[in-house]
Scaffold this motif. Structure first.
Motif, PDB file in Angstrom:
ATOM      1  N   ASN A  70     -20.988   1.780  27.169  1.00 34.41           N
ATOM      2  CA  ASN A  70     -20.662   2.985  27.937  1.00 34.41           C
ATOM      3  C   ASN A  70     -21.915   3.567  28.577  1.00 34.41           C
ATOM      4  OD1 ASN A  70     -18.440   4.648  28.709  1.00 34.41           O
ATOM      5  ND2 ASN A  70     -19.302   6.279  27.447  1.00 34.41           N
ATOM      6  N   LYS A  88     -22.867   1.917  31.608  1.00 36.08           N
ATOM      7  CA  LYS A  88     -21.817   2.043  32.622  1.00 36.08           C
ATOM      8  C   LYS A  88     -20.988   0.752  32.769  1.00 36.08           C
ATOM      9  CE  LYS A  88     -24.338   5.615  35.151  1.00 36.08           C
ATOM     10  NZ  LYS A  88     -24.882   6.079  36.423  1.00 36.08           N
ATOM     11  N   ARG A  89     -20.865   0.022  31.651  1.00 40.59           N
ATOM     12  CA  ARG A  89     -20.010  -1.167  31.614  1.00 40.59           C
ATOM     13  C   ARG A  89     -18.691  -0.732  30.973  1.00 40.59           C
ATOM     14  NH1 ARG A  89     -24.295  -5.183  28.830  1.00 40.59           N
ATOM     15  NH2 ARG A  89     -22.490  -6.600  28.688  1.00 40.59           N
ATOM     16  N   TYR A  90     -17.953   0.098  31.697  1.00 44.30           N
ATOM     17  CA  TYR A  90     -16.832   0.835  31.140  1.00 44.30           C
ATOM     18  C   TYR A  90     -15.676  -0.062  30.685  1.00 44.30           C
ATOM     19  CZ  TYR A  90     -19.407   4.658  33.297  1.00 44.30           C
ATOM     20  OH  TYR A  90     -20.385   5.558  33.658  1.00 44.30           O
ATOM     21  N   LEU A 116     -14.325  -0.228  26.892  1.00 45.78           N
ATOM     22  CA  LEU A 116     -12.927   0.044  26.550  1.00 45.78           C
ATOM     23  C   LEU A 116     -12.336  -1.085  25.688  1.00 45.78           C
ATOM     24  CD1 LEU A 116     -10.459   1.878  26.903  1.00 45.78           C
ATOM     25  CD2 LEU A 116      -9.919   0.607  28.987  1.00 45.78           C
TER      26      LEU A 116
END
Length: 201
Positions: free
Chosen positions: A191, A194-196, A200
């Protein structure tokens, strides 16, 4: 023979409530008793004089008492560590953990290295360099302990060294794929990068 009988009986009774075969000191005692039981000889000419035992037994007894005192002190301090950990009192964990560790005591009753707890204490008091040093020592006592791998990964995460943290988290998850703490830490790290979608998952 009485000592052998009662020693083996004590080991058997102890086995009903614990797992002595998983611990090296208990194995040493057990195999020594077995070896002594099978070393009995009927031919007196082949037996060795036991006069040297008069000198050896007191030395072993004194050494055993010293080891016992060290482990007793470590055990007392580890209870303070566990209580501080339950309260999430990072300031109290560090001195208690350092007081618990000695040459004959470095893991608690749950087989977690004491350095794991001091690592968490340093992590939560925002000293990541110290937090990384502790699991390095802990790995010597328990190289495959997933909590130690997690603690080391947390140190690297705080220093933004994501690649090193990822290797450790993946190592922990290879041992225990459903290790929730490692999964959540990995999600947090992804997260931050920014490797969302990966976070998840």
């Amino acid at each position: 023979n009485y000592f052998l009988f009662f020693g083996l009986t004590a080991y058997l009774l102890f086995s009903f409530g614990d797992f002595p075969l998983e611990r090296a000191p208990h194995n040493i005692l057990f195999f020594t008793l077995i070896a002594l039981a099978f070393s009995q000889k009927n031919d007196r000419e082949k037996t060795i004089s036991g006069a040297w035992l008069v000198y050896l037994v007191p030395v072993l007894l004194l050494f055993s008492l010293y080891v016992f005192s060290q482990r007793w002190e470590g055990e007392k301090q580890s209870q303070i560590v566990l209580e501080a950990n339950a309260r999430q009192d990072a300031q109290a964990i560090i001195p208690a953990a350092e007081a618990a560790i000695n040459n004959f005591y470095n893991v608690d009753l749950y087989a977690n290295p004491i350095y794991y707890y001091s690592s968490m204490g340093y992590l939560f008091t925002k000293r990541p360099d110290k937090a990384l040093q502790q699991p390095e020592w802990a790995q010597k006592a328990a190289p495959y302990n997933i909590l130690v791998l997690q603690a080391k990964a947390n140190g690297y995460l705080r220093k933004k060294q994501y690649a090193k943290a990822m290797v450790l988290l993946d190592s922990a998850l290879a041992i225990s794929p459903h290790f929730e703490m490692a999964l959540l830490t990995k999600a947090e790290m992804l997260n931050e990068q920014k490797r969302y979608a990966e976070a998840l998952n």
